[in-house]
Design a protein around this motif. Structure first.
Motif, PDB file in Angstrom:
ATOM      1  N   GLN A 197       6.160   5.197  -8.140  1.00 11.65           N
ATOM      2  CA  GLN A 197       6.396   4.957  -6.345  1.00 11.65           C
ATOM      3  C   GLN A 197       6.654   3.560  -5.927  1.00 11.65           C
ATOM      4  OE1 GLN A 197       2.136   5.247  -4.506  1.00 11.65           O
ATOM      5  NE2 GLN A 197       2.802   7.757  -4.536  1.00 11.65           N
ATOM      6  N   THR A 198       6.522   2.869  -6.374  1.00 12.06           N
ATOM      7  CA  THR A 198       7.134   0.673  -6.578  1.00 12.06           C
ATOM      8  C   THR A 198       8.441   0.763  -6.802  1.00 12.06           C
ATOM      9  OG1 THR A 198       5.304  -0.247  -6.710  1.00 12.06           O
ATOM     10  CG2 THR A 198       6.879  -1.362  -6.519  1.00 12.06           C
ATOM     11  N   LEU A 208       1.611   4.190  -8.994  1.00 14.82           N
ATOM     12  CA  LEU A 208       1.902   3.096  -8.068  1.00 14.82           C
ATOM     13  C   LEU A 208       2.826   2.923  -8.869  1.00 14.82           C
ATOM     14  CD1 LEU A 208      -1.714   2.070  -6.955  1.00 14.82           C
ATOM     15  CD2 LEU A 208       0.239   2.920  -5.655  1.00 14.82           C
ATOM     16  N   ARG A 209       3.410   2.303 -10.179  1.00 12.49           N
ATOM     17  CA  ARG A 209       4.157   1.741 -10.467  1.00 12.49           C
ATOM     18  C   ARG A 209       6.016   2.247 -10.199  1.00 12.49           C
ATOM     19  NH1 ARG A 209       5.686  -3.024 -13.541  1.00 12.49           N
ATOM     20  NH2 ARG A 209       8.781  -2.988 -13.302  1.00 12.49           N
ATOM     21  N   ARG A 264       0.970  -0.800   0.266  1.00 12.59           N
ATOM     22  CA  ARG A 264       0.101   0.143   0.243  1.00 12.59           C
ATOM     23  C   ARG A 264       1.138   0.874   0.243  1.00 12.59           C
ATOM     24  NH1 ARG A 264      -4.120  -1.031   4.355  1.00 12.59           N
ATOM     25  NH2 ARG A 264      -5.116   1.265   3.591  1.00 12.59           N
ATOM     26  N   LEU A 265       0.611   2.486  -0.849  1.00 17.41           N
ATOM     27  CA  LEU A 265       1.231   2.965  -1.155  1.00 17.41           C
ATOM     28  C   LEU A 265       0.471   4.494  -1.293  1.00 17.41           C
ATOM     29  CD1 LEU A 265       3.389   2.156  -4.561  1.00 17.41           C
ATOM     30  CD2 LEU A 265       4.392   1.873  -1.799  1.00 17.41           C
ATOM     31  N   VAL A 266      -0.576   4.519  -1.040  1.00 15.96           N
ATOM     32  CA  VAL A 266      -1.989   5.101  -0.311  1.00 15.96           C
ATOM     33  C   VAL A 266      -2.738   5.796   0.426  1.00 15.96           C
ATOM     34  CG1 VAL A 266      -1.778   6.057  -3.163  1.00 15.96           C
ATOM     35  CG2 VAL A 266      -3.011   4.405  -2.473  1.00 15.96           C
ATOM     36  N   HIS A 317      -3.943   4.951 -12.921  1.00 17.06           N
ATOM     37  CA  HIS A 317      -3.318   5.270 -10.857  1.00 17.06           C
ATOM     38  C   HIS A 317      -2.535   3.761 -10.846  1.00 17.06           C
ATOM     39  CE1 HIS A 317      -7.905   5.620 -10.005  1.00 17.06           C
ATOM     40  NE2 HIS A 317      -7.435   6.682  -9.934  1.00 17.06           N
ATOM     41  N   ALA A 318      -1.913   2.579 -11.351  1.00 13.67           N
ATOM     42  CA  ALA A 318      -1.342   1.888 -12.067  1.00 13.67           C
ATOM     43  C   ALA A 318      -0.436   2.517 -12.354  1.00 13.67           C
ATOM     44  CB  ALA A 318      -1.505   0.411 -12.630  1.00 13.67           C
ATOM     45  N   THR A 339      -6.318   0.862  -2.403  1.00 16.83           N
ATOM     46  CA  THR A 339      -5.880   1.172  -3.422  1.00 16.83           C
ATOM     47  C   THR A 339      -4.434   0.255  -3.687  1.00 16.83           C
ATOM     48  OG1 THR A 339      -6.800   2.182  -4.406  1.00 16.83           O
ATOM     49  CG2 THR A 339      -5.268   1.593  -5.977  1.00 16.83           C
ATOM     50  N   THR A 340      -3.704  -0.776  -4.029  1.00 19.96           N
ATOM     51  CA  THR A 340      -2.627  -1.331  -4.503  1.00 19.96           C
ATOM     52  C   THR A 340      -2.796  -1.909  -6.112  1.00 19.96           C
ATOM     53  OG1 THR A 340      -3.133  -3.788  -3.539  1.00 19.96           O
ATOM     54  CG2 THR A 340      -2.136  -2.343  -2.488  1.00 19.96           C
ATOM     55  N   LEU A 341      -1.340  -2.192  -6.681  1.00 21.18           N
ATOM     56  CA  LEU A 341      -1.479  -2.388  -7.728  1.00 21.18           C
ATOM     57  C   LEU A 341      -2.355  -4.038  -7.917  1.00 21.18           C
ATOM     58  CD1 LEU A 341       2.430  -2.057  -8.132  1.00 21.18           C
ATOM     59  CD2 LEU A 341       0.000  -0.751  -9.962  1.00 21.18           C
TER      60      LEU A 341
END
Length: 166
Positions: free
Chosen positions: A157-158, A154-155, A50-52, A150-151, A56-58
């Motif tokens: 950020q990953t 998140l990517r 979880r980054l947010v 969104h993905a 929501t996660t990938l």
């Protein structure tokens, strides 16, 4: 002066003068592919991180989009009974590979179901009364493209990967 070589046309560009159905199907498939590429090469640990502040996660995005495919195409058009599921919740036994495989299977089933309908065919909708296949395609393009965005974030950020294909 020479013109620099142009990159090959992308799938959405290849249908710039195609019929409505081919354009809709191509755009939906384009965003489906982007979503799967956004989780490609990630560990399940990274994809479920979880980054947010929301859930929501990938991995959750892929699971949610699988449920969306099943709700609109399999359920509304195909008459399948929806199975209650927390479509954002990733189980302990879910992996990136299993979630992507399930999503790809759901998308293939959706394509098969849609073959039996014209864009103008309508089906009952509990909330909207009736919806056409055309409307469902546009709704799924919007939903899938939004979550592909969104993905993308998140990517990045990953692992810093950015862009259409990363």
């Amino acid at each position: 002066m020479t013109t620099p070589p142009q990159p090959p046309l992308a799938p959405d560009e290849l249908v710039s003068a195609a019929g409505e159905r081919e354009v809709l199907e191509t755009f939906l498939d384009l965003y489906r592919a982007i979503v799967t590429r956004k989780v490609s090469g990630l560990s399940t640990s990274d994809a479920t991180r979880r980054l947010v502040p929301s859930r929501t996660t990938l991995a959750g995005l892929v699971k949610h989009l699988t449920a969306v495919e099943r709700e609109w195409f399999h359920g509304m058009l195909g008459g399948a009974r929806p199975t209650p599921d927390d479509d954002w919740g990733v189980r302990d036994d879910d992996t990136v590979e299993s979630l992507v495989a399930d999503y790809l299977t759901a998308c293939a089933t959706s394509r098969e179901i849609c073959r039996g309908f014209t864009l103008d065919d309508t089906v009952p909708s509990p909330r909207l009364g009736r919806v056409s296949l055309r409307w469902i395609y546009v709704h799924l393009i919007e939903e899938t493209a939004r979550h592909a965005g969104h993905a993308d974030i998140l990517r990045e950020q990953t692992d810093g990967a950015t862009g259409f294909d990363a």
